[in-house]
Design an enzyme around this catalytic site. Structure first.
Site, mmCIF file in Angstrom:
data_model
loop_
_atom_site.group_PDB
_atom_site.id
_atom_site.type_symbol
_atom_site.label_atom_id
_atom_site.label_comp_id
_atom_site.label_asym_id
_atom_site.label_seq_id
_atom_site.Cartn_x
_atom_site.Cartn_y
_atom_site.Cartn_z
ATOM 1 N N GLY A 1 0.767 -1.242 0.000
ATOM 2 C CA GLY A 1 0.000 0.000 0.000
ATOM 3 C C GLY A 1 0.796 1.290 0.000
ATOM 4 O O GLY A 1 0.294 2.324 -0.416
ATOM 5 N N GLU B 1 4.908 3.793 6.111
ATOM 6 C CA GLU B 1 3.676 2.985 6.177
ATOM 7 C C GLU B 1 2.542 3.760 5.523
ATOM 8 O O GLU B 1 2.462 4.988 5.673
ATOM 9 C CB GLU B 1 3.310 2.739 7.646
ATOM 10 C CG GLU B 1 3.662 1.357 8.160
ATOM 11 C CD GLU B 1 2.714 0.270 7.660
ATOM 12 O OE1 GLU B 1 2.141 0.390 6.570
ATOM 13 O OE2 GLU B 1 2.568 -0.727 8.386
ATOM 14 N N ASP C 1 -3.236 1.131 11.868
ATOM 15 C CA ASP C 1 -4.588 0.852 12.360
ATOM 16 C C ASP C 1 -4.449 0.313 13.793
ATOM 17 O O ASP C 1 -4.286 1.069 14.731
ATOM 18 C CB ASP C 1 -5.214 -0.139 11.364
ATOM 19 C CG ASP C 1 -6.643 -0.534 11.675
ATOM 20 O OD1 ASP C 1 -7.096 -0.332 12.786
ATOM 21 O OD2 ASP C 1 -7.317 -1.082 10.797
ATOM 22 N N LYS D 1 -5.102 5.773 12.487
ATOM 23 C CA LYS D 1 -6.431 5.665 13.114
ATOM 24 C C LYS D 1 -6.235 5.580 14.625
ATOM 25 O O LYS D 1 -6.088 4.483 15.175
ATOM 26 C CB LYS D 1 -7.129 4.383 12.641
ATOM 27 C CG LYS D 1 -7.427 4.319 11.155
ATOM 28 C CD LYS D 1 -8.170 3.005 10.844
ATOM 29 C CE LYS D 1 -8.293 2.735 9.385
ATOM 30 N NZ LYS D 1 -8.798 1.382 9.083
ATOM 31 N N PHE E 1 -12.713 2.155 7.004
ATOM 32 C CA PHE E 1 -11.902 1.439 6.028
ATOM 33 C C PHE E 1 -11.759 2.320 4.784
ATOM 34 O O PHE E 1 -12.756 2.782 4.217
ATOM 35 C CB PHE E 1 -12.540 0.101 5.663
ATOM 36 C CG PHE E 1 -11.660 -0.709 4.757
ATOM 37 C CD1 PHE E 1 -10.555 -1.390 5.249
ATOM 38 C CD2 PHE E 1 -11.906 -0.751 3.387
ATOM 39 C CE1 PHE E 1 -9.724 -2.106 4.405
ATOM 40 C CE2 PHE E 1 -11.084 -1.465 2.540
ATOM 41 C CZ PHE E 1 -9.988 -2.146 3.051
ATOM 42 N N ASP F 1 -5.884 -0.817 -1.106
ATOM 43 C CA ASP F 1 -6.861 -1.611 -1.865
ATOM 44 C C ASP F 1 -7.981 -2.170 -0.993
ATOM 45 O O ASP F 1 -7.857 -2.260 0.224
ATOM 46 C CB ASP F 1 -6.149 -2.803 -2.528
ATOM 47 C CG ASP F 1 -5.761 -3.869 -1.507
ATOM 48 O OD1 ASP F 1 -5.119 -3.527 -0.495
ATOM 49 O OD2 ASP F 1 -6.119 -5.047 -1.696
ATOM 50 N N ARG G 1 -6.539 0.517 -5.802
ATOM 51 C CA ARG G 1 -5.182 1.034 -5.580
ATOM 52 C C ARG G 1 -4.826 2.211 -6.482
ATOM 53 O O ARG G 1 -4.051 3.068 -6.111
ATOM 54 C CB ARG G 1 -4.140 -0.059 -5.864
ATOM 55 C CG ARG G 1 -3.975 -1.055 -4.758
ATOM 56 C CD ARG G 1 -2.656 -1.806 -4.960
ATOM 57 N NE ARG G 1 -2.705 -3.121 -4.352
ATOM 58 C CZ ARG G 1 -2.519 -3.363 -3.048
ATOM 59 N NH1 ARG G 1 -2.304 -2.367 -2.218
ATOM 60 N NH2 ARG G 1 -2.573 -4.590 -2.586
HETATM 61 P P1 5GP Z 1 -2.515 -2.800 11.575
HETATM 62 O O1 5GP Z 1 -1.544 -3.932 11.704
HETATM 63 O O2 5GP Z 1 -2.007 -1.475 12.142
HETATM 64 O O3 5GP Z 1 -3.871 -3.149 12.130
HETATM 65 O O4 5GP Z 1 -2.800 -2.582 10.041
HETATM 66 C C1 5GP Z 1 -1.808 -2.152 9.192
HETATM 67 C C2 5GP Z 1 -2.041 -2.602 7.756
HETATM 68 O O5 5GP Z 1 -3.400 -3.023 7.538
HETATM 69 C C3 5GP Z 1 -1.818 -1.453 6.823
HETATM 70 O O6 5GP Z 1 -0.467 -1.379 6.427
HETATM 71 C C4 5GP Z 1 -2.760 -1.808 5.679
HETATM 72 O O7 5GP Z 1 -2.124 -2.720 4.812
HETATM 73 C C5 5GP Z 1 -3.911 -2.506 6.336
HETATM 74 N N1 5GP Z 1 -5.003 -1.553 6.649
HETATM 75 C C6 5GP Z 1 -5.327 -1.043 7.851
HETATM 76 N N2 5GP Z 1 -6.367 -0.214 7.747
HETATM 77 C C7 5GP Z 1 -6.713 -0.181 6.441
HETATM 78 C C8 5GP Z 1 -7.714 0.534 5.695
HETATM 79 O O8 5GP Z 1 -8.531 1.328 6.205
HETATM 80 N N3 5GP Z 1 -7.719 0.315 4.348
HETATM 81 C C9 5GP Z 1 -6.857 -0.549 3.723
HETATM 82 N N4 5GP Z 1 -6.977 -0.684 2.399
HETATM 83 N N5 5GP Z 1 -5.908 -1.233 4.400
HETATM 84 C C10 5GP Z 1 -5.830 -1.033 5.740
#
Ligand code: 5GP
Length: 177
Positions: free
Chosen positions: A45, A99, A103, A131, A152, A159, A165
């Site tokens: 991403g 990054e 999230d 977030k 989201f 994506d 994307r």
């Molecule tokens: P975490 O491990 O912090 O929960 O999530 C990190 C990864 O999850 C990000 O690098 C991304 O790939 C994916 N991700 C988290 N939130 C979103 C979102 O709102 N949209 C998309 N497309 N991917 C997300």
């Protein structure tokens, strides 16, 4: 509005606003210019963000890529798989991780543990989107492009099941879609 697979997304962050956030981050990073920093891009991403940020950096830097996966569809699985590992030698280097979005922070925790084992001089984290209400970890994030609510999002490299994307702006999932 756009439809990706079975879900509807609405416009959220314009291309212009994204570029303004990146310009602010790039100017803050100017403090790193004497460190010849090593940037690590977390695929997939983050590649739009990394390309636009690099165009705005006013100093030399190295770049390499790692690929991790924690999401399936619109939800975090809680587990992180390392799909492409780090090849570069970062021992004693100033490292900046790029990054797309932080999230829960589970991916970030994994990144810290992979990189700390390689003994860099310092690790800094830059994320285009953050977030805060979903974040569950006590980890430093040094540069944040924009804080968003717990939605989201897609576009600008991000994506939904491999769609969205290529969109130049960011969209969010429409309620109840
Ligand atoms: P975490 O491990 O912090 O929960 O999530 C990190 C990864 O999850 C990000 O690098 C991304 O790939 C994916 N991700 C988290 N939130 C979103 C979102 O709102 N949209 C998309 N497309 N991917 C997300």
């Amino acid at each position: 509005m756009i439809k990706l697979h079975n879900k509807i997304f609405e416009p959220y962050i314009s291309a212009e606003e994204i570029q303004k956030s990146i310009a602010k981050m790039a100017s803050k990073m100017y403090d790193l210019k004497n460190d010849f920093p090593h940037f690590i891009v977390v695929l997939n991403g983050s590649f739009f963000f990394a390309a636009d940020l690099f165009k705005q950096l006013d100093f030399d830097a190295e770049i390499s890529f790692i690929k991790l996966q924690s999401y399936e569809g619109t939800n975090s699985t809680g587990k992180v798989n390392e799909l492409i590992g780090l090849q570069a030698n970062i021992t004693n280097r100033m490292v900046v991780v790029l990054e797309d979005i932080v999230d829960t922070g589970i991916t970030l925790e994994k990144i810290y543990s992979i990189l700390e084992s390689k003994k860099p001089k310092q690790i800094q984290i830059a994320t285009l989107l953050f977030k805060p209400s979903a974040f569950q970890k006590n980890l430093d994030i040094h540069y944040i492009g924009k804080e968003i609510t717990n939605e989201f999002v897609v576009g600008y490299g991000l994506d939904y099941k491999e769609l969205g994307r290529t969109l130049p702006q960011i969209y969010k999932l429409k309620n109840n879609s």
